[in-house]
Structures are given as C-alpha cells and as structure tokens.
Design a protein around this motif. Sequence first.
Motif, PDB file in Angstrom:
ATOM      1  N   ASN A 159     -72.605 -59.866   6.217  1.00 32.63           N
ATOM      2  CA  ASN A 159     -73.261 -59.681   7.490  1.00 32.63           C
ATOM      3  C   ASN A 159     -72.775 -58.687   8.514  1.00 32.63           C
ATOM      4  O   ASN A 159     -72.639 -59.097   9.780  1.00 32.63           O
ATOM      5  CB  ASN A 159     -73.367 -60.957   8.170  1.00 32.63           C
ATOM      6  CG  ASN A 159     -74.657 -61.566   8.649  1.00 32.63           C
ATOM      7  OD1 ASN A 159     -75.557 -61.123   8.412  1.00 32.63           O
ATOM      8  ND2 ASN A 159     -74.593 -62.709   9.419  1.00 32.63           N
TER       9      ASN A 159
ATOM     10  N   SER B 140     -69.453 -63.753   5.428  1.00 29.97           N
ATOM     11  CA  SER B 140     -69.835 -64.742   4.643  1.00 29.97           C
ATOM     12  C   SER B 140     -69.556 -66.004   4.864  1.00 29.97           C
ATOM     13  O   SER B 140     -68.819 -66.485   5.640  1.00 29.97           O
ATOM     14  CB  SER B 140     -69.198 -63.991   3.106  1.00 29.97           C
ATOM     15  OG  SER B 140     -69.642 -62.967   2.633  1.00 29.97           O
ATOM     16  N   LEU B 141     -70.332 -67.054   4.127  1.00 26.11           N
ATOM     17  CA  LEU B 141     -70.177 -68.299   4.691  1.00 26.11           C
ATOM     18  C   LEU B 141     -69.552 -69.096   3.261  1.00 26.11           C
ATOM     19  O   LEU B 141     -69.948 -68.734   2.387  1.00 26.11           O
ATOM     20  CB  LEU B 141     -71.722 -68.986   5.030  1.00 26.11           C
ATOM     21  CG  LEU B 141     -72.422 -68.160   6.289  1.00 26.11           C
ATOM     22  CD1 LEU B 141     -73.707 -68.608   6.347  1.00 26.11           C
ATOM     23  CD2 LEU B 141     -71.439 -68.157   7.324  1.00 26.11           C
TER      24      LEU B 141
ATOM     25  N   TYR C 262     -72.528 -75.006   7.211  1.00 25.53           N
ATOM     26  CA  TYR C 262     -71.762 -73.913   6.432  1.00 25.53           C
ATOM     27  C   TYR C 262     -70.568 -73.630   7.464  1.00 25.53           C
ATOM     28  O   TYR C 262     -70.742 -73.575   8.423  1.00 25.53           O
ATOM     29  CB  TYR C 262     -72.887 -72.885   6.650  1.00 25.53           C
ATOM     30  CG  TYR C 262     -73.638 -72.806   5.310  1.00 25.53           C
ATOM     31  CD1 TYR C 262     -73.457 -72.406   3.885  1.00 25.53           C
ATOM     32  CD2 TYR C 262     -74.940 -73.476   5.617  1.00 25.53           C
ATOM     33  CE1 TYR C 262     -74.258 -72.521   2.901  1.00 25.53           C
ATOM     34  CE2 TYR C 262     -75.878 -73.675   4.433  1.00 25.53           C
ATOM     35  CZ  TYR C 262     -75.515 -73.275   3.046  1.00 25.53           C
ATOM     36  OH  TYR C 262     -76.562 -73.292   2.117  1.00 25.53           O
TER      37      TYR C 262
ATOM     38  N   SER D  33     -75.627 -65.200   4.536  1.00 28.49           N
ATOM     39  CA  SER D  33     -76.373 -65.775   5.187  1.00 28.49           C
ATOM     40  C   SER D  33     -77.826 -65.150   5.229  1.00 28.49           C
ATOM     41  O   SER D  33     -78.838 -65.546   5.378  1.00 28.49           O
ATOM     42  CB  SER D  33     -75.978 -65.378   6.751  1.00 28.49           C
ATOM     43  OG  SER D  33     -75.810 -63.936   6.862  1.00 28.49           O
ATOM     44  N   TYR D  34     -77.988 -63.696   4.780  1.00 29.23           N
ATOM     45  CA  TYR D  34     -79.204 -63.056   4.383  1.00 29.23           C
ATOM     46  C   TYR D  34     -80.022 -63.984   3.370  1.00 29.23           C
ATOM     47  O   TYR D  34     -81.291 -64.192   3.660  1.00 29.23           O
ATOM     48  CB  TYR D  34     -79.041 -61.961   3.740  1.00 29.23           C
ATOM     49  CG  TYR D  34     -80.246 -61.073   3.505  1.00 29.23           C
ATOM     50  CD1 TYR D  34     -80.866 -60.422   4.451  1.00 29.23           C
ATOM     51  CD2 TYR D  34     -80.690 -61.235   1.984  1.00 29.23           C
ATOM     52  CE1 TYR D  34     -81.957 -59.550   4.087  1.00 29.23           C
ATOM     53  CE2 TYR D  34     -81.896 -60.296   1.796  1.00 29.23           C
ATOM     54  CZ  TYR D  34     -82.494 -59.545   2.935  1.00 29.23           C
ATOM     55  OH  TYR D  34     -83.672 -58.949   2.581  1.00 29.23           O
TER      56      TYR D  34
ATOM     57  N   ILE E 248     -79.926 -74.881   7.037  1.00 28.22           N
ATOM     58  CA  ILE E 248     -78.944 -74.207   7.445  1.00 28.22           C
ATOM     59  C   ILE E 248     -77.851 -75.380   7.981  1.00 28.22           C
ATOM     60  O   ILE E 248     -77.926 -75.217   9.163  1.00 28.22           O
ATOM     61  CB  ILE E 248     -79.081 -72.887   8.084  1.00 28.22           C
ATOM     62  CG1 ILE E 248     -79.919 -72.027   7.380  1.00 28.22           C
ATOM     63  CG2 ILE E 248     -77.764 -72.351   8.287  1.00 28.22           C
ATOM     64  CD1 ILE E 248     -80.304 -70.676   8.298  1.00 28.22           C
TER      65      ILE E 248
ATOM     66  N   ALA F  67     -74.548 -69.411  11.923  1.00 20.79           N
ATOM     67  CA  ALA F  67     -74.402 -69.141  10.770  1.00 20.79           C
ATOM     68  C   ALA F  67     -75.211 -67.799  10.446  1.00 20.79           C
ATOM     69  O   ALA F  67     -74.574 -67.186   9.591  1.00 20.79           O
ATOM     70  CB  ALA F  67     -74.916 -70.391   9.705  1.00 20.79           C
ATOM     71  N   LEU F  68     -76.116 -67.567  10.757  1.00 21.45           N
ATOM     72  CA  LEU F  68     -77.074 -66.689  10.537  1.00 21.45           C
ATOM     73  C   LEU F  68     -76.562 -65.150  11.156  1.00 21.45           C
ATOM     74  O   LEU F  68     -76.784 -64.143  10.703  1.00 21.45           O
ATOM     75  CB  LEU F  68     -78.601 -66.783  10.849  1.00 21.45           C
ATOM     76  CG  LEU F  68     -79.183 -67.769  10.232  1.00 21.45           C
ATOM     77  CD1 LEU F  68     -80.676 -68.002  10.770  1.00 21.45           C
ATOM     78  CD2 LEU F  68     -79.130 -67.487   8.520  1.00 21.45           C
TER      79      LEU F  68
ATOM     80  N   TYR G 105     -73.209 -64.889  12.035  1.00 15.34           N
ATOM     81  CA  TYR G 105     -71.647 -64.893  11.983  1.00 15.34           C
ATOM     82  C   TYR G 105     -71.284 -63.685  11.153  1.00 15.34           C
ATOM     83  O   TYR G 105     -71.882 -63.257   9.964  1.00 15.34           O
ATOM     84  CB  TYR G 105     -71.174 -66.292  10.828  1.00 15.34           C
ATOM     85  CG  TYR G 105     -69.682 -66.117  10.884  1.00 15.34           C
ATOM     86  CD1 TYR G 105     -68.666 -66.226  11.941  1.00 15.34           C
ATOM     87  CD2 TYR G 105     -68.963 -65.379   9.431  1.00 15.34           C
ATOM     88  CE1 TYR G 105     -67.364 -65.895  11.896  1.00 15.34           C
ATOM     89  CE2 TYR G 105     -67.750 -65.399   9.297  1.00 15.34           C
ATOM     90  CZ  TYR G 105     -66.906 -65.756  10.329  1.00 15.34           C
ATOM     91  OH  TYR G 105     -65.769 -65.549  10.236  1.00 15.34           O
TER      92      TYR G 105
ATOM     93  N   LEU H 143     -80.059 -67.406   2.986  1.00 11.27           N
ATOM     94  CA  LEU H 143     -80.285 -68.561   3.738  1.00 11.27           C
ATOM     95  C   LEU H 143     -81.506 -68.136   4.400  1.00 11.27           C
ATOM     96  O   LEU H 143     -82.576 -68.776   4.522  1.00 11.27           O
ATOM     97  CB  LEU H 143     -79.150 -68.960   4.647  1.00 11.27           C
ATOM     98  CG  LEU H 143     -77.887 -69.515   3.848  1.00 11.27           C
ATOM     99  CD1 LEU H 143     -76.905 -70.012   5.021  1.00 11.27           C
ATOM    100  CD2 LEU H 143     -78.264 -70.635   3.024  1.00 11.27           C
ATOM    101  N   GLU H 144     -81.487 -66.821   5.323  1.00 11.16           N
ATOM    102  CA  GLU H 144     -82.511 -66.369   6.348  1.00 11.16           C
ATOM    103  C   GLU H 144     -83.865 -66.460   5.342  1.00 11.16           C
ATOM    104  O   GLU H 144     -84.796 -66.602   5.893  1.00 11.16           O
ATOM    105  CB  GLU H 144     -82.234 -65.337   7.114  1.00 11.16           C
ATOM    106  CG  GLU H 144     -83.170 -65.130   8.108  1.00 11.16           C
ATOM    107  CD  GLU H 144     -82.590 -64.028   9.081  1.00 11.16           C
ATOM    108  OE1 GLU H 144     -83.118 -63.688  10.258  1.00 11.16           O
ATOM    109  OE2 GLU H 144     -81.507 -63.272   8.559  1.00 11.16           O
TER     110      GLU H 144
END
Length: 347
Positions: A145, A15-16, A39, A26-27, A36, A9-10, A12, A29-30
């Motif tokens: 991403n 987008s999620l 997603y 994902s940014y 996580i 997911a981070l 990918y 989320l990180e």
Amino acid sequence: MTALSPADALTYPGSLLSADGLLVASYDLEEGGDEIEGYRAAAHHPRILNASACPFTIDYRAASAIHVLNGMGVTLGDSIIGLTAISAIKSAFPDLRFSLYRPARAPEYVQELYALAGDLLSNIITLPCSHHELPDEATVIDVGNHLFWPDFTTLPMIDFFLGALGVDASGVQPQEKANQWLADISLPAVPRKWQNQPYVLLCSTASTPVRSIPQHIRADLVERLIERYDLPVLGFGPVNHARYIDVLPESRDTAHFLALVRGARFVMTCDTAAVHVAAGFNVPTTAFFTTIAPELRVRDYPACHAVKLELPQLRGIHASNRDRDIAMVEQAFSAVIREALPLPDLA
C-alpha cells in the motif's frame, strides 16, 4: 495487536494480517468487496520490516534471500520503478534471491510485467498466504500500500523504493535508476508494417484522467509531431486526425506494448508508464506533468524533456476524475500547447 477499522485497513501504509494469520493486500480486499474486519498491521509482526513504520537499512552483503510483501504495486509504472530498485541491488549483489508476494487481484497487464522480469526474481507468490510460510532464513520486507506512505509523495519514486528496501539511494548511480533492466528482457517484434518504418508514439492516457492528456488537444499534438518529424504518429486509442494510427489492437499485452515503445523514434506522453518504459530503452521523450513534480518521476532520465503544467491546486493528487479538476487540467494544457514544445532532434 489491535485490529484496524475497515477504513484504516484500506489506507494502512503496509500489508495486513488477518485474524487467522494470513498476509493480505488491502488492494485485494478493496477490489473484492469482501468484509474488512479483524485485520491488523503486518508491520507489527517481529519478522517483517516496514520502512514506513520504522526506517531500517540492510547489509545486503550478508543477505541471501529477500522476500518482499506486496512488491511492487498494482500499476505498471510503479512496478517498473520497483523492479528497477531490485535490479540496482542485484547488480551489486548478483547472488541475491528476491521473492515477491503479489496481490491476487492486480491487473493482468501488470502481472505480465513480473513474468517478463526473468532473472530479477526467483519466485512470485500470490497473496494471501500464511505468515508461517515465510522461510526462517529470509529477510522479509513489507512495501504494501505504498501509495499511502508519506515518503511516496516527497521522494523521487526510485529513491522511495530503494529506501523501502533498506538501501541508501544516494549510493546508487543515476544510470542504475533509469530502468535499464527493460533492455534485457525478451520482447516480440513490432507489427510487420512498422519493422522498417520509423514512427513516433503518442501515449496520452494515464491511469487517471487528472494525469492524462485531454482528448480535445490530442489531434493538435499529432499535428505538431507531424510538422516536426514528418513521421507516422502511432498511439493507443482513437484520435481525430487523418494521419494518426491507432495501434491499440496490436498492443494486446504488456510485451507488445513495451515493444512498440522500444521501437519508437520519439515518445510524447504524460505521467504514465510509457515515460518509464521509454527511459529504459533510451527513447527520446517529451512528457507532461500535471499533479506531480517532474523531478519525482524523471530526474534520472536524460532523454526525457519534462513539461510541467502550473496547477498548484492539484499538486500531489494521485488520482481524480472530478469535473472541476479535469477542467483545470484542460485549461492548462490549452495554454501550454500554444507555446513552443521541447521536441528534440532525432539521431
């Protein structure tokens, strides 16, 4: 659609979508340290175009509203180039309306650029938001991403963003790729001391040490600039040289940073946002490149003189602060500055 693992997911290339239908960066989320789980790839949604998942072209003559998910990144340089791609499209189709969906946790100084972009953008929406909120009539493009898209490491950045927006980059004129939209935005004056005093600017720090000018040679570069131009050398952050002036306190936001670059007679920098800003204002520039081929960044900047450091071991690395990598960069810079540097005559 199968849920992505946390690691996938981070990284990918897009987008999620959350389990409850929210479009997510994902940014965020990180940066947020959130759990996580659950997603999925937003590219699997039937309305969302993602050139990394499936290349596409758009007939912008028939389009009206373009909604861009995760446009155009979380760094200042990437954002400038991404907005240049939008500017190139809008120059051909001025009635197009672009809406950008931005990560909530992107740095404030990057968000400020989008506020300055003015008529390029019709709307800025903060993620997350429900996919049900996407207007039915809009064309929806995902560029999320993009650091993990294969084309991002092989194409000039402007060509990458144009392709991600469904445009054949070869049909766009070079002058449309040189960030000229920056010249149209409203900026503050430079500090009073520099309004009638010519100066050159040293922008030595990139977003990662492996692309920055090493600290121990910055004073040597200041000396070279003084010998060549006999003008004050300004910069952002301390340098141990008596004739260097740190104007970081005057660069309190993105608008003031842009104004200081615009006002310079010459800019010396590295692979960082300043090289793209200087191109937008036609400021002569010398730029050092360590891990990225210069033609992928400054091909369309006629006033930029690129210095490529020979570091094949680091080619293609976007970020690093490892001691071994930094030692190689320092050694390469030490060798380069013993040679003649491209320092152009100033008009």
